[in-house]
Enzyme design. Structure first.
Site, PDB file in Angstrom:
ATOM      1  N   PHE A   1      49.178  30.042  46.136  1.00 22.89           N
ATOM      2  CA  PHE A   1      49.792  29.110  45.179  1.00 22.89           C
ATOM      3  C   PHE A   1      50.683  29.829  44.170  1.00 22.89           C
ATOM      4  CE2 PHE A   1      46.305  30.540  42.457  1.00 22.89           C
ATOM      5  CZ  PHE A   1      46.912  30.556  41.202  1.00 22.89           C
TER       6      PHE A   1
ATOM      7  N   SER B   1      43.870  35.554  48.809  1.00 24.75           N
ATOM      8  CA  SER B   1      42.741  36.346  48.315  1.00 24.75           C
ATOM      9  C   SER B   1      42.146  37.189  49.451  1.00 24.75           C
ATOM     10  CB  SER B   1      41.698  35.423  47.703  1.00 24.75           C
ATOM     11  OG  SER B   1      41.388  34.389  48.600  1.00 24.75           O
TER      12      SER B   1
ATOM     13  N   GLU C   1      48.362  24.371  49.383  1.00 28.01           N
ATOM     14  CA  GLU C   1      48.288  22.916  49.195  1.00 28.01           C
ATOM     15  C   GLU C   1      48.310  22.544  47.712  1.00 28.01           C
ATOM     16  OE1 GLU C   1      46.100  25.075  50.163  1.00 28.01           O
ATOM     17  OE2 GLU C   1      44.020  24.376  50.097  1.00 28.01           O
TER      18      GLU C   1
ATOM     19  N   CYS D   1      49.646  38.764  41.507  1.00 33.71           N
ATOM     20  CA  CYS D   1      48.915  39.838  42.194  1.00 33.71           C
ATOM     21  C   CYS D   1      49.356  41.196  41.673  1.00 33.71           C
ATOM     22  CB  CYS D   1      49.114  39.764  43.684  1.00 33.71           C
ATOM     23  SG  CYS D   1      50.791  40.124  44.151  1.00 33.71           S
TER      24      CYS D   1
ATOM     25  N   GLU E   1      38.446  40.451  40.975  1.00 37.09           N
ATOM     26  CA  GLU E   1      39.721  39.950  40.447  1.00 37.09           C
ATOM     27  C   GLU E   1      39.458  38.662  39.650  1.00 37.09           C
ATOM     28  OE1 GLU E   1      42.354  38.156  43.419  1.00 37.09           O
ATOM     29  OE2 GLU E   1      44.061  39.070  42.410  1.00 37.09           O
TER      30      GLU E   1
ATOM     31  N   LYS F   1      52.913  27.552  56.271  1.00 39.41           N
ATOM     32  CA  LYS F   1      51.774  26.768  55.767  1.00 39.41           C
ATOM     33  C   LYS F   1      51.606  27.188  54.314  1.00 39.41           C
ATOM     34  CE  LYS F   1      47.976  26.568  54.637  1.00 39.41           C
ATOM     35  NZ  LYS F   1      47.642  26.214  53.215  1.00 39.41           N
TER      36      LYS F   1
HETATM   37  P1  NAD Z   1      43.760  31.679  48.603  1.00 38.24           P
HETATM   38  O1  NAD Z   1      43.234  32.831  49.382  1.00 38.24           O
HETATM   39  O2  NAD Z   1      42.805  30.687  48.053  1.00 38.24           O
HETATM   40  O3  NAD Z   1      44.793  30.827  49.504  1.00 38.24           O
HETATM   41  C1  NAD Z   1      45.811  31.449  50.233  1.00 38.24           C
HETATM   42  C2  NAD Z   1      46.126  30.592  51.456  1.00 38.24           C
HETATM   43  O4  NAD Z   1      44.969  30.512  52.292  1.00 38.24           O
HETATM   44  C3  NAD Z   1      46.509  29.156  51.122  1.00 38.24           C
HETATM   45  O5  NAD Z   1      47.581  28.763  51.931  1.00 38.24           O
HETATM   46  C4  NAD Z   1      45.248  28.378  51.428  1.00 38.24           C
HETATM   47  O6  NAD Z   1      45.510  27.056  51.838  1.00 38.24           O
HETATM   48  C5  NAD Z   1      44.614  29.164  52.545  1.00 38.24           C
HETATM   49  N1  NAD Z   1      43.159  29.057  52.549  1.00 38.24           N
HETATM   50  C6  NAD Z   1      42.356  28.726  51.501  1.00 38.24           C
HETATM   51  N2  NAD Z   1      41.070  28.739  51.882  1.00 38.24           N
HETATM   52  C7  NAD Z   1      41.046  29.091  53.186  1.00 38.24           C
HETATM   53  C8  NAD Z   1      39.997  29.301  54.130  1.00 38.24           C
HETATM   54  N3  NAD Z   1      38.724  29.158  53.801  1.00 38.24           N
HETATM   55  N4  NAD Z   1      40.339  29.676  55.371  1.00 38.24           N
HETATM   56  C9  NAD Z   1      41.622  29.850  55.713  1.00 38.24           C
HETATM   57  N5  NAD Z   1      42.657  29.663  54.853  1.00 38.24           N
HETATM   58  C10 NAD Z   1      42.369  29.296  53.612  1.00 38.24           C
HETATM   59  O7  NAD Z   1      44.679  32.307  47.458  1.00 38.24           O
HETATM   60  P2  NAD Z   1      45.355  31.574  46.224  1.00 38.24           P
HETATM   61  O8  NAD Z   1      44.311  31.189  45.242  1.00 38.24           O
HETATM   62  O9  NAD Z   1      46.292  30.537  46.695  1.00 38.24           O
HETATM   63  O10 NAD Z   1      46.241  32.773  45.630  1.00 38.24           O
HETATM   64  C11 NAD Z   1      45.741  33.745  44.754  1.00 38.24           C
HETATM   65  C12 NAD Z   1      45.317  34.995  45.497  1.00 38.24           C
HETATM   66  O11 NAD Z   1      46.406  35.526  46.238  1.00 38.24           O
HETATM   67  C13 NAD Z   1      44.893  36.103  44.542  1.00 38.24           C
HETATM   68  O12 NAD Z   1      43.780  36.762  45.094  1.00 38.24           O
HETATM   69  C14 NAD Z   1      46.103  37.024  44.511  1.00 38.24           C
HETATM   70  O13 NAD Z   1      45.823  38.356  44.163  1.00 38.24           O
HETATM   71  C15 NAD Z   1      46.565  36.925  45.927  1.00 38.24           C
HETATM   72  N6  NAD Z   1      47.951  37.329  46.055  1.00 38.24           N
HETATM   73  C16 NAD Z   1      48.208  38.509  46.674  1.00 38.24           C
HETATM   74  C17 NAD Z   1      49.506  38.947  46.805  1.00 38.24           C
HETATM   75  C18 NAD Z   1      49.806  40.231  47.503  1.00 38.24           C
HETATM   76  O14 NAD Z   1      50.941  40.428  47.892  1.00 38.24           O
HETATM   77  N7  NAD Z   1      48.852  41.117  47.695  1.00 38.24           N
HETATM   78  C19 NAD Z   1      50.565  38.172  46.297  1.00 38.24           C
HETATM   79  C20 NAD Z   1      50.258  36.967  45.666  1.00 38.24           C
HETATM   80  C21 NAD Z   1      48.945  36.546  45.558  1.00 38.24           C
END
Ligand code: NAD
Length: 498
Positions: free
Chosen positions: A149, A226, A176, A281, A383, A173
């Site tokens: 997000f 994450s 959401e 991040c 985190e 994808k």
């Molecule tokens: P998230 O892991 O909750 O979601 C990421 C994606 O995974 C979304 O599209 C989501 O719909 C999907 N998803 C959620 N639950 C899932 C599941 N159980 N199984 C499969 N897919 C699932 O992350 P977020 O809260 O949207 O974003 C924040 C996280 O992203 C933080 O941990 C941040 O550090 C990380 N991030 C990392 C980078 C990087 O380049 N390393 C960059 C930006 C954000």
């Protein structure tokens, strides 16, 4: 209420799953739209459209593909203000940060405009008698990206910008939680001249992600989110024969040596720890002052600096940061602050009770500062992803170097010093993927690559830059000879060069 639908084959695709997610306005706490959540059927429709479109797109010459990227860049610049406001209204970051989000993505599109140069293969004339060897990079086919997000414009552009420019079609994808801008990006790609089906957007949750990870026609998956989910995506995608890069969470440290310019450090830290409500991040949520004097002075100046921070709605031009993305996320941040106190860290500034007048239902949280945070604490190991800065004191350079090096995450790190030798040694030895020297958020420019180490990234290829081109292409090597007669000398089986 507005419904956000999938975008497949150049047009809106109404979902058939009957499942929806709420899209909030984090400023007011209200649900402003609902987004369709895909089942396998919608994902398969997108894959079929993408597979059909990819054949012609791959056969389109590279400079024509690049022209689409040039036009896309122009359209984004045309629509910058509207896109940034749309992004802020679903994410909550202030409009200036949303413009930064879009701009950093655009820089990858600019890089993609020059991809024909990188796609040129290699050629060896006369590798053997009458034998030439050459190699070429070919697209993979249908690729997919799953995005978080917190950068709903930049991270999709990191992925589809490179993937499409090299001749793949793409299924995005997005998160959401803020799905409107990703759909708009796909519409603009069509307006820029990309054929229908080259970029598709399928909304969804775990169901859609699993459908991507197991679909036989999808060749490569790029994920950012994450770490636990990144790990799952990496394992499941590779088990299904896909190329996968999966970027995860972070806990970036800022090391402050005694000779650093503390006024500058405090300003840099304030932006890097609290900007975008800490939902980056590459944020710097941990600061490691070296020596007691450095630590005491830094703490005092940081407290003063934090009093100047203004938390406001995302359209407030004076606000340093806006609300976090959801009520659950705010509750999670508050919980970490409670745990930090229970673990014995000193809560110097507590942002939990902050409320914005007139927007009491918005997902706001004030900035918080901890001192006396120790290595073994849960709030140090994990985190938080919110506006919380933790001071972890170190006595020596070696102790400070060991903290980020031994941490489970290894995304970014920064060192603040006037000593070039110390900075150079730190950059060389630290066990982290991206290093800033007096640069608090060292996000590399688009023609370099982005990627962390340890639990911050699974897979071995970074995002964008030449590494991105490698991720989205495969190399074919041709060994060729053109004998003149029908039977010229001995049988020619394996070319060995004596
Ligand atoms: P998230 O892991 O909750 O979601 C990421 C994606 O995974 C979304 O599209 C989501 O719909 C999907 N998803 C959620 N639950 C899932 C599941 N159980 N199984 C499969 N897919 C699932 O992350 P977020 O809260 O949207 O974003 C924040 C996280 O992203 C933080 O941990 C941040 O550090 C990380 N991030 C990392 C980078 C990087 O380049 N390393 C960059 C930006 C954000």
């Amino acid at each position: 209420m507005r419904t956000i639908s999938h975008f497949v084959n150049g047009q809106t695709l109404e979902g058939t799953s009957g499942r929806f997610g709420d899209v909030f306005n984090p400023n007011t706490g209200e649900v402003q739209a609902r987004v369709q959540l895909a089942s396998d059927a919608e994902l398969d429709a997108a894959v079929q459209a993408a597979a059909a479109a990819q054949i012609g797109w791959a056969a389109t010459n590279p400079q024509r593909r690049a022209r689409v990227m040039f036009e896309f860049k122009r359209l984004i610049e045309r629509d910058m203000n509207a896109l940034a406001e749309m992004l802020s209204s679903e994410h909550g970051k202030v409009v200036a940060d949303s413009k930064g989000d879009i701009q950093r993505g655009l820089e990858v599109i600019e890089f993609a405009c020059g991809i024909p140069h990188i796609l040129k293969g290699e050629y060896t004339e006369g590798a053997g008698p009458g034998i030439d060897v050459y190699s070429m990079r070919q697209p993979l086919g249908v690729c997919a990206g799953i995005t978080p997000f917190n950068f709903p414009a930049m991270i999709p552009m990191w992925m589809f910008g490179i993937s499409i420019a090299v001749g793949n079609s793409f299924i995005l994808k997005p998160s959401e939680k803020d799905p409107t801008v990703p759909v708009r990006l796909a519409e603009l790609m069509m307006e820029a001249g990309a054929p229908a089906g080259v970029l598709n957007v399928v909304h969804g949750d775990k169901t859609a992600v699993d459908a991507i990870l197991t679909h036989p026609l999808i060749r490569a998956v790029s994920f950012v989110g994450s770490s636990d989910i990144a790990h799952y995506v990496y394992q499941t995608g590779t088990a299904h024969g896909k190329r996968v890069q999966a970027m995860g969470g972070a806990k970036n440290h800022g090391i402050v040596l005694p000779d650093a310019d503390l006024d500058q450090v405090v300003k840099d830290l304030s932006g890097a720890a609290f900007g975008s409500a800490g939902e980056r991040c590459m944020a710097l949520p941990v600061v490691v002052p070296v020596g007691k004097k450095t630590g005491d002075e830094l703490r005092e100046r940081m407290v003063a600096e934090m009093q100047t921070l203004k938390v406001g709605i995302s359209t407030d031009l004076d606000a340093h940061y806006g609300p976090v993305v959801s009520a659950q996320h705010r509750a999670k941040i508050s919980d970490y602050i409670r745990i930090g106190v229970e673990e014995g860290a000193e809560l110097v500034v507590d942002g939990r009770d902050f409320a914005l007048q007139g927007f009491e239902k918005g997902f706001f949280i004030g900035p918080s500062l901890f001192d006396g945070v120790k290595k073994g604490m849960k709030t140090y190991q994990e985190e938080i992803f919110g506006p919380v800065l933790q001071i972890v004191r170190a006595e020596t350079f070696e102790e400070a170097l060991a903290l980020p090096s031994e941490h489970q995450y290894g995304n970014g790190v920064a060192i603040f010093t006037r000593n070039g030798k110390a900075a150079r040694e730190f950059a060389s030895r630290v066990n982290v993927g991206m290093v800033g020297i007096n640069v608090p958020i060292p996000v590399p420019v688009a023609y370099h690559t982005f990627g962390g180490w340890k639990r911050s990234a699974f897979g071995d290829t970074n995002q964008h830059g030449v590494e991105g081109v490698k991720f989205y292409t495969k190399v074919k090597t041709i060994t060729a000879r053109w004998p003149e007669g029908d039977h010229e000398g001995d049988a020619f089986v394996i070319p060995t060069m004596k």
